[in-house]
Structures are given as structure tokens and as C-alpha cells.
Design a protein around this motif. Structure first.
Motif, PDB file in Angstrom:
ATOM      1  N   HIS A   1      -7.376 -25.611 -47.082  1.00 39.31           N
ATOM      2  CA  HIS A   1      -7.101 -24.265 -47.583  1.00 39.31           C
ATOM      3  C   HIS A   1      -6.160 -23.539 -46.633  1.00 39.31           C
ATOM      4  O   HIS A   1      -5.179 -22.906 -47.040  1.00 39.31           O
ATOM      5  CB  HIS A   1      -8.421 -23.497 -47.730  1.00 39.31           C
ATOM      6  CG  HIS A   1      -8.250 -22.074 -48.179  1.00 39.31           C
ATOM      7  ND1 HIS A   1      -9.195 -21.113 -47.962  1.00 39.31           N
ATOM      8  CD2 HIS A   1      -7.236 -21.445 -48.837  1.00 39.31           C
ATOM      9  CE1 HIS A   1      -8.781 -19.950 -48.457  1.00 39.31           C
ATOM     10  NE2 HIS A   1      -7.598 -20.124 -48.987  1.00 39.31           N
TER      11      HIS A   1
ATOM     12  N   GLY B   1      -8.157 -23.148 -51.991  1.00 40.62           N
ATOM     13  CA  GLY B   1      -8.965 -21.964 -51.688  1.00 40.62           C
ATOM     14  C   GLY B   1     -10.236 -21.928 -52.514  1.00 40.62           C
ATOM     15  O   GLY B   1     -11.323 -21.609 -52.011  1.00 40.62           O
ATOM     16  N   TRP B   2     -10.073 -22.277 -53.767  1.00 41.66           N
ATOM     17  CA  TRP B   2     -11.223 -22.270 -54.674  1.00 41.66           C
ATOM     18  C   TRP B   2     -12.287 -23.262 -54.185  1.00 41.66           C
ATOM     19  O   TRP B   2     -13.472 -22.951 -54.112  1.00 41.66           O
ATOM     20  CB  TRP B   2     -10.750 -22.590 -56.097  1.00 41.66           C
ATOM     21  CG  TRP B   2     -11.763 -22.343 -57.167  1.00 41.66           C
ATOM     22  CD1 TRP B   2     -13.050 -21.908 -56.997  1.00 41.66           C
ATOM     23  CD2 TRP B   2     -11.569 -22.505 -58.574  1.00 41.66           C
ATOM     24  NE1 TRP B   2     -13.664 -21.806 -58.222  1.00 41.66           N
ATOM     25  CE2 TRP B   2     -12.779 -22.159 -59.205  1.00 41.66           C
ATOM     26  CE3 TRP B   2     -10.481 -22.908 -59.356  1.00 41.66           C
ATOM     27  CZ2 TRP B   2     -12.934 -22.212 -60.591  1.00 41.66           C
ATOM     28  CZ3 TRP B   2     -10.627 -22.959 -60.738  1.00 41.66           C
ATOM     29  CH2 TRP B   2     -11.838 -22.604 -61.352  1.00 41.66           C
TER      30      TRP B   2
ATOM     31  N   GLU C   1      -3.966 -22.498 -55.185  1.00 42.64           N
ATOM     32  CA  GLU C   1      -5.181 -21.881 -55.697  1.00 42.64           C
ATOM     33  C   GLU C   1      -6.378 -22.824 -55.594  1.00 42.64           C
ATOM     34  O   GLU C   1      -7.499 -22.383 -55.388  1.00 42.64           O
ATOM     35  CB  GLU C   1      -4.980 -21.437 -57.148  1.00 42.64           C
ATOM     36  CG  GLU C   1      -3.756 -20.539 -57.366  1.00 42.64           C
ATOM     37  CD  GLU C   1      -3.852 -19.193 -56.660  1.00 42.64           C
ATOM     38  OE1 GLU C   1      -4.959 -18.819 -56.240  1.00 42.64           O
ATOM     39  OE2 GLU C   1      -2.807 -18.522 -56.517  1.00 42.64           O
ATOM     40  N   GLY C   2      -6.115 -24.124 -55.762  1.00 43.46           N
ATOM     41  CA  GLY C   2      -7.209 -25.096 -55.773  1.00 43.46           C
ATOM     42  C   GLY C   2      -7.887 -25.245 -54.420  1.00 43.46           C
ATOM     43  O   GLY C   2      -9.117 -25.290 -54.332  1.00 43.46           O
TER      44      GLY C   2
END
Lengths: 414, 528
Positions: free
Chosen positions: A337, A352-353, A349-350
Motif C-alpha cells: 500500500h 489500500g483496500w 485503490e486495491g
């Protein structure tokens, strides 16, 4: 354990980083030999040796060189010394303890690809390594091994050290080039590949430190000698950085194809406090896990691929029976991340998610559907981005979850 | 792109054969053939970034989904833009894009013309799966016309590429990494270049919004009419958006031969004069409001008196380079048929410096139709009749001057004003009150270009149309209509034609011989 290290042979000897010491054991003879050969013959020799890139992807080195178009000048070499895959610390040894081995490799490569300009891209944290390499360059320049008309052979070669600023992504080939060009280190779209359109739009080869350090030995002793080590598809020897729960963490150079069990139990002295192994990361943090029942696997490109993992950079991290796998993957997700450059949507985005999801599970706030969602997020991240950082984050996530699902489930309260 | 070769390549897209020029990208090939490929970062007038990952398509022999924006067509390529795995991949991208998005559509200025909304419709999920805390980014003024909403930003870098490649001003960059990436201005800089507001247009979402248009209207309530900008001789193609007959904004309209997808801030923002209180409400004579019938009759009488008294020698026209071709042509006809042909003079806004950007030009000629005058009256004729020549004429004794203005904000030539008192009678056709209307014995209100039809010729000799974007404000009429009414009154018969009817008559001129007004279309056509 009969193998005598080649790349790391001298690293524990005092002054091993100095020119005089290097010359005292046939230093720069490989470069001299290469420069007396036709550049194409050097490439052929490296091709014949079967040497594969040691940075992680394992691409055949000689084949990579042969992609350089004959009619486009200038050609550049970028030596990738941005060693930043968590668990990997082999290149650092070469930079700090045997920089002339690397410089000689750079000279050989530059002659083969007819490049008059090489960059050594050293990660920001390697302050000592950069200092030592710069000193080695100075020594080599004084000897006439770098600069104009090197070795009196009418060939010019300049070598510059470029310092990274601490971004993992700058270890990725094209991001490294963007960084050398002076821009934010974002990976570039491929094609065109760097061998055709690379640094400053010119043909460029990016080779890992360890890969280049192999070249003097191949030049001195020949392709057949190199091929006498290792396996058919993975010839030669490789430095494995062993860390985690072992008694003697460190760099161990062994022929490719050495069993993982041997590296852990004989070279690294076994598991710390004689505990059981829960899992092993075989080739750097992004490679899928190897489980205790697979410890007899041989460490070469093809065996690990067959086992659904990768040899990667050769960073073996041993996780003992007490490790919480949710905690372990959270640590990695935090890393990816933090290191995503943020260009491509799925990775930006992935990563972090995933970190947030895993953290929530770790904190005991997990929901049942989280585990399925994680796997779907991973699927949406893989194979859809400019570079493979997204895959590098999704691969271990999937591996940890699929292999140790019960640990994740245990942390989810309904 | 096609300078090396313009050979054709055949490929198969969604089961159909297409032939496209070699060297084109897959997204161009698809778009040129009416096949939709969703995209955010791709913009046809900017370099390819390939970061949004929305334009993924399936290409045979390529193991992973390929981005159509960066894939060059090759002979025999087989492409599927709607394969199930592709649709799934796009759904994944859509979900990722909204993970940290505030979903504040109800208060977002972009709502209604937002690509996130558009593609959510096709590729979005009805229920969000993201239950974590969102990343919050800054909201900030980037300059006096541009505002940034970081949370809405999808970091497609279109705006950064615009300032790098088109304006060359380089105020913007991506700052921070990963999901904290955001666009910002470099320290100590503001986006204050003459093209600044294009970053608002290129932004596919509500991240960059116009401070001038902010909260002015919901876009779906607005009327949108195609037009061209008259603020310089380039003639950028525009779209005029209005609500309740009030112009709310002007945005550029794509024309690859003129302005690509861009326009300057000056042209974009200069429309307030249309609604200004100085607009003339009805024909006026000696300070009194009169009807149009009275106005035309008086116009006719004044012209006839002047002709009778001085045999046409003492009446002159002063026409601005802001008038449309039809008006110019009718002035020519009027003088030819009833007056002395040599009595037309021209005035223009003063020439400024050209402003040249890496890929955009603002002309220093701040007049939209100098080329129109040259085409209709001839370059020689035009060159010999500047305001200076009129002043000489006035000093030799001029009875009546007919002034056809049309410049925004009632601009008139300064040098004329000093000598205007020497003219006995001044008739003004313009849409706003100005210095010159104060001295006019008859004022016939006209219309701005946003309220009428007509044609203009830009400095690249491109004939372009204007259409009414709003209903006329006040009691004005298009000059071309008024001139026809006058001519009919002088002749005692005749009908009044629309702009296209006048243009048909204009085809007697060589330059327009081959031109069909209806064929001009929204992108104009080159003449000569």
C-alpha cells in the motif's frame, strides 16, 4: 555443502572492496578478455552460459542483450542496485564488499551491448554501498578501466552512480529509467520495451547487480563451467538471502537446484529455538508461500514455478509455528500500500483496500464476507496494470489466505 | 502518426472486419468505427497515459487484457471489447475508482456530465463493498478560475498532461503516492495561464471545476447550442450552455481542424455583455423609443434624403470586422444597388500579440471576420478603407454615417469619436449603448452572435456557422434582417430571407460558388 562460493568468495576478507585486493586475485581479467573478443561473441558466450537475471524475473541475460537494435545509438546500461524486495540483501553485500566484481561485470556487459554509458541505480538507503561503489569507480578510473579508451582498447565507458530516494517501485525497470531521467519514478507502458526505447528514449539494458557480478566469472572460466552448476534450465549459482526465524540468517551462495531444506537447516542452521516451520517465503515478499510439506523442493526457477511460487530475488524468509499469518500479511499489505506509485487504478485503490481489510480482520472486526471479497479484489488487481506491483501485492495475499484460511476465519467473530 | 506510412490494416473487432490506417491505436480504431470503449485517462488530444485501466479489451494472442489506448493495431488482430472477462475487469476498475470517491453527486458540479456516473450505469455495482475509512484529500483553489476537489479525483493525469503538452505552462503534477496521490500546483505557482480552464473540460470527473460556473446550474437543465467563438480570428468551435435564456457557460467543442478540444479563457468567459444592462431595448430616434416600423421608415427616409441631397456622395458606412458574412454581403449589395459603392469603411479591434502555446494559438487579431470582409469586398478594397480613410472623408464633409458595430461592450474606434461631431447625422446598428449611440439620431438595436444565425471565415479561411444559442435579449433584430427590410423599403417590395437564404444569394461571389450553406455543418468547411 561442498560448493565454494564464487560471487561471495572474498567478502569476509578485510579490504575486499579495494582495487589492489581485487587485482591480487585475477581481477579485471574477465573484462580484458571480453574486450579482446567481438561484442557479439561475448553475448553468445553469456547466452551459452544460460545465465538468467537474478533480480527476480529470471529472464535469460544474453537473450535480453540481443534485443538491442543494431542501428540505434547510444545504448545505455542501468545496473539495478535498488534492491528493495523485502527480505533481499544479497546485492548489498556485493556493493559493499566486492564492488569491483560488479564494475567488471558492467564493463563486460557494456562492451557486449556497445554502451558507453552505464548507470548504477543504488537505493537511497544504501549510503555505505553507494560510497564504496563511488570509491571503486574512482579507483577503476585511475587505472584506466573506466573512462576514455579503457584497457587501451579504444572503447570509452563512463559509469555513474544514481541514488534512489527510497521508493520500492524504482526497482521496476521502467520506473528506474523514469527516475534516472529526473522524473517521478513511475513505471512506463510496455511495449516499447527498454531494450528498444529505454532511458532518454534510447535502447537500454537493465541488469541486476548479482547478474552482472556473474559475468567476470563466466568470461574467465567459460560458459560450460557456469553450466556445470545448477540445473539444466537454471544453470549457475545464486545467492539466497535467508532471514526470519533461522539460527544463522545471512547470504548463502549455492548452486541453483539446492533443496530448500538444505539451505534452511544446513546453511542457515535450522529454525530458531528449534521450532517447527509454519511457512517459507521462497523468493521475496511477493512470492507465494511454500509449506512445510514442500521443504524438499529444489531452489531453481522451474521447480518453484511448478509449485505455484517463484524463485524471485532469492530472499528466503522462514516463518515459524508461532507466526500469526494475518499479522504477517498485514505487514506486507502495509508495505505494498505504501509503495504503490498510484498510477493504475487497480493497484492504487486495491493495495489500500486490502491493507484496510486485513487490518480490520486483525483487529477482530472482520466479517464473513471479507474473505471472499479479498480474493475478488486480488483477482481484479492481477494482470491489469502497467507494472507488476499490483500482482506482487495480490499474489501473497491470495497465498496467505488460501493456505491459512483457518487463521483468518478464527479471527473473524460473527 | 501517418507520416511514415498510410497503409491500411485489417482487423476484426467483435466479429466484424474493419480496415484502419496502420499506426492507429485500438481505441481510435474502435471510436472511429462507432464502437464504444470506456475510458478515463485517454483523451484524443493528449498523450497516452494508460493508467485508468478502463479501456481494457481482449486481444487474441495477448495473454492479459490489453489497454486499447496503448495498443497499436496490427494486421489480422482479433479484438473483443465485450468479452465476459473484460466486462468483469472493467467492473473491477469501476469499483476501485469509487472506493475512495465521496459519491457526492447531488452537490457535485460535474453531475450529469461525469464519466464516473456514465460508466457506473454500465459497469457499476448497486451495492458498495468498501466498508473502510476513505482517504480524504484536499480541496483547493488552483487559480482564480479553477478549483480542485481532491476526493473526487481519479488521478487520470489528463490535466497534468494538458499543462505539459498543450499550454506548456506546467503548473500541475501528481503529488504523493498510492491512494494518497493527488493533483496539485507546484509550490508558489497558480494555474493562471490563458488556457487554464481547459483543465476543467479535460477532467472526466468532478475534481477540477470552474469557479465561474460553480453552482450556477445543473447541467441537465441547460440548453446546449453549438457555436463558434468570435474573440479572435481563430474561431474556436464552442458550445453555449444556457438556462432560462441566460448564458451560463461557454465550453470548447471538438474541431480537429481549428481548436482540437480546447479554447482560451478569454473567449470562454466573455459573455456577460450579452445580458448587460446596456443592451438596447428598442429602436430609438432622438432619444425616444420607437417601433421597428417607424425605425425602418426613418432609416429609409434618412438614406433617401441623403442620396437626394448629395447624389450618394455624402453617405458612408463604417462596418466592424465583427459582422457576419451575410451582413457584410448585404451592406455591399445595398451600396451597390442604391449608393456609391466606394462608401464602405472598416474598423477593427487593435492588433495584439499572438499568443503561441506548444499546441494552441490565440490570435493577436482580435476580430472574427477580417477574412470575411476580404473575401466579400476584396483585400484591396479592405486595405484602402480603414478608419483613417473615413476620417479624411469626414473632413471633406460627410452628411450621414451608418455605423454597424457588433463589438462586445460597445467598443467603438476612439479616433472616430473626435471627428464625429462633423457628421450631420449618425445612424447606429449595434446591440449596446456606447459613446456612439449618444450621438446617434437613429439607433437600430442588433443582436449578439449568440442570438442570431450567420457565417464567419476564420484566419485559416474556414467558413463556420453560428446559430442562435438563446432567444434575443431585448428588442433587437439581426443586422442582416434589418438591412433586407431597409432594401425592401427602398425598392417598395421583396421578402426577408434567413441567413441561409442570404447565403444562397452570396453564392454569386466566386469564393462561395461551390458552397452549400447546409453543408457547412457544425465543423465548418475550408473555402478557396
Amino acid at each position: 555443502m561442498a560448493f565454494e562460493p564464487v560471487l561471495l568468495k572474498y567478502i569476509n576478507i578485510e579490504n575486499s572492496e579495494k582495487m589492489d585486493f581485487y587485482l591480487s586475485h585475477n581481477g579485471y581479467e574477465g573484462a580484458k578478455k571480453a574486450l579482446s573478443m567481438d561484442p557479439k561473441a561475448v553475448t553468445e558466450e553469456v547466452k551459452a552460459s544460460g545465465l538468467r537475471g537474478r533480480g527476480g524475473a529470471g529472464f535469460p541475460t544474453g537473450l535480453k542483450w540481443s534485443f538491442i537494435p543494431a542501428d540505434k545509438k547510444p545504448v545505455y546500461l542501468s545496473c539495478n542496485a535498488d534492491e528493495s524486495e523485502p527480505g533481499t540483501f544479497k546485492d548489498r553485500y556485493i556493493l559493499e564488499r566486492d564492488p569491483h566484481e560488479l564494475l567488471e561485470g558492467i564493463i563486460i556487459c557494456c562492451w557486449a551491448i556497445q554502451s558507453n554509458q552505464a548507470y548504477i541505480y543504488i537505493r537511497g538507503e544504501f549510503t555505505l554501498g553507494a560510497k564504496i561503489v563511488n570509491r571503486a569507480i574512482k579507483e577503476a578510473r585511475e587505472k584506466g578501466y573506466i573512462g576514455k579508451n579503457i584497457f587501451g582498447k579504444g572503447f570509452d565507458l563512463d559509469v555513474f552512480v544514481m541514488r534512489g530516494a527510497g521508493a520500492y517501485i524504482c526497482g521496476e525497470e521502467t520506473a528506474q529509467l523514469t527516475s534516472i531521467e529526473g522524473s517521478r519514478g513511475n513505471p512506463k507502458l510496455k511495449p516499447p520495451f527498454p531494450a528498444v526505447v529505454g532511458l532518454f528514449g534510447k535502447p537500454t539494458i537493465i541488469n541486476n547487480v548479482e547478474t552482472l557480478a556473474n559475468l567476470p566469472h563466466i568470461m574467465n572460466k567459460g560458459a560450460d563451467w557456469h553450466k556445470s552448476f545448477g540445473t539444466e534450465k537454471s544453470p549457475g549459482f545464486k545467492i539466497f538471502s535467508v532471514s526470519g526465524h533461522v539460527k544463522k540468517p545471512g547470504n548463502y551462495e549455492v548452486p541453483l537446484g539446492t533443496p530448500l531444506r538444505e539451505i534452511i537447516y544446513e546453511y542457515a542452521g535450522g529454525v530458531l529455538n528449534d521450532k517447527k516451520i509454519k511457512a517459507v517465503i521462497p523468493g521475496g515478499s511477493s512470492t507465494p508461500l511454500i509449506t512445510p510439506d514442500q521443504l524438499d523442493i529444489t531452489m531453481d526457477y522451474e521447480s518453484l514455478q511448478a509449485a505455484g511460487s517463484m524463485l524471485g530475488s532469492g530472499a528466503i524468509t522462514v516463518l515459524d509455528e508461532d507466526v500469526c499469518m494475518v499479522d504477517a500479511i498485514w505487514n506486507l499489505m502495509r508495505f505494498y500500500h505504501h509503495e504503490s506509485c498510484g498510477q493504475c487504478t487497480p493497484c492504487r485503490e486495491g493495495t489500500g483496500w486490502l491493507e484496510k481489510l486485513v487490518r480490520r480482520i486483525k483487529m477482530g472486526e472482520g466479517r464473513k464476507e471479507d474473505l471472499d471479497n479479498i480474493l475478488e479484489i486480488c483477482a481484479n488487481m492481477q494482470g491489469k496494470t502497467i507494472c507488476v506491483l499490483s500482482d506482487a501485492a495480490a499474489m501473497p495475499m491470495k497465498s496467505y489466505l488460501n493456505t491459512f484460511k483457518h487463521e483468518f476465519e478464527a479471527m473473524i467473530r460473527d | 502518426m501517418s507520416d511514415t506510412t498510410n497503409t491500411m490494416v485489417s482487423l476484426r473487432i467483435n466479429g466484424k472486419e474493419y480496415k484502419v490506417e496502420s499506426g492507429t491505436t485500438l481505441i481510435q480504431a474502435c471510436h472511429n468505427n462507432g464502437i464504444d470503449v470506456p475510458h478515463y485517462c485517454y483523451h484524443k488530444d493528449l498523450s497516452v497515459a494508460g493508467n485508468c485501466r478502463m479501456c481494457l479489451v481482449k486481444v487474441e494472442k495477448i495473454p492479459k487484457p490489453a489497454i486499447a489506448c496503448a495498443t497499436i493495431v496490427t494486421e489480422g488482430m482479433v479484438v473483443d471489447t465485450q468479452a465476459p472477462e473484460i466486462v468483469k475487469a472493467r467492473e473491477g476498475v469501476m469499483e476501485f475508482l469509487l472506493v475512495n470517491h465521496p459519491l457526492d453527486c447531488p452537490v457535485c458540479d460535474q453531475a450529469g456530465e461525469c464519466k464516473l456516473q456514465d460508466y457506473s450505469y454500465t459497469y457499476g455495482r448497486s451495492v458498495g463493498r468498501f466498508k473502510e475509512e476513505k482517504v480524504v484529500k484536499h480541496t483547493k483553489d488552483f487559480g482564480s478560475h479553477v478549483k480542485y476537489w481532491g476526493t473526487r479525483c481519479i488521478v487520470c493525469t489528463r490535466c497534468v498532461r494538458f499543462t505539459d503538452e498543450i499550454s506548456g505552462t506546467q503548473e500541475l503534477a501528481v503529488f504523493n503516492r498510492g491512494d494518497h496521490s493527488e493533483i496539485d500546483i507546484f509550490p508558489g505557482m497558480e494555474i493562471e495561464n490563458p488556457l487554464s480552464m481547459n483543465v476543467v473540460d479535460v477532467c472526466p470527473v468532478g475534481a477540477l471545476v470552474s469557479s465561474d460556473f460553480l453552482y450556477q446550474a445543473r447541467v441537465w437543465f441547460m440548453e446546449q447550442k453549438n457555436s463558434i467563438c468570435l474573440e479572435c480570428s481563430v474561431g474556436c468551435n464552442t458550445r453555449i450552455d444556457s438556462l432560462d435564456n441566460e448564458i451560463k457557460r461557454i465550453v470548447p467543442r471538438d474541431n480537429q481542424d481549428v481548436n482540437k478540444s480546447f479554447m482560451c479563457d478569454y473567449g470562454r468567459l466573455n459573455f456577460n455583455y450579452v445580458h448587460h444592462a446596456s443592451r438596447i431595448e428598442s429602436p430609438m430616434a432622438e432619444g425616444k423609443h420607437i417601433s421597428w416600423k417607424e425605425g425602418i421608415d426613418l432609416f429609409k427616409k434618412k438614406i433617401q434624403d441623403s442620396i437626394n441631397k448629395n447624389k450618394g456622395k455624402s453617405l458612408a458606412f463604417l462596418v466592424s470586422a465583427w459582422n457576419d458574412n451575410e451582413t457584410l454581403y448585404l451592406v455591399q449589395r445595398l451600396t451597390k444597388d442604391f449608393l456609391n459603392e466606394s462608401d464602405v469603411f472598416f474598423f477593427m479591434k487593435e492588433r495584439e500579440k499572438d499568443q503561441i502555446f506548444p499546441k494552441f494559438r490565440i490570435s493577436g487579431d482580435r476580430n472574427p471576420n477580417v477574412q470575411g470582409i476580404k473575401t466579400i469586398f476584396g483585400t484591396d478594397y479592405f486595405d484602402k478603407r480603414p478608419v483613417k480613410a473615413l476620417l479624411e472623408r469626414i473632413n471633406q464633409g460627410l452628411d450621414t454615417l451608418v455605423f454597424l458595430g457588433g463589438l462586445p461592450n460597445g467598443k467603438v474606434p476612439k479616433e472616430l469619436m473626435d471627428d464625429l461631431d462633423k457628421v450631420r447625422d449618425t445612424i447606429v446598428m449595434d446591440y449596446s449603448h456606447s459613446e456612439i449611440t449618444k450621438k446617434a439620431s437613429l439607433i437600430l438595436p442588433s443582436l449578439t452572435y449568440m442570438e442570431k444565425s450567420g457565417s464567419y471565415i476564420n484566419d485559416q479561411k474556414r467558413l463556420q456557422r453560428i446559430l442562435p444559442a438563446i432567444d434575443p435579449i431585448g428588442g433587437g433584430k439581426a443586422d442582416s434582417i434589418v438591412l433586407q427590410e431597409l432594401m425592401n423599403a427602398l425598392k417598395g417590395e421583396g421578402s426577408v430571407l434567413s441567413a441561409s437564404g442570404v447565403f444562397d444569394q452570396m453564392r454569386s461571389l466566386n469564393a462561395f460558388k461551390e458552397v452549400n450553406y447546409r453543408a457547412i455543418t457544425d465543423n465548418g468547411i475550408p473555402i478557396e
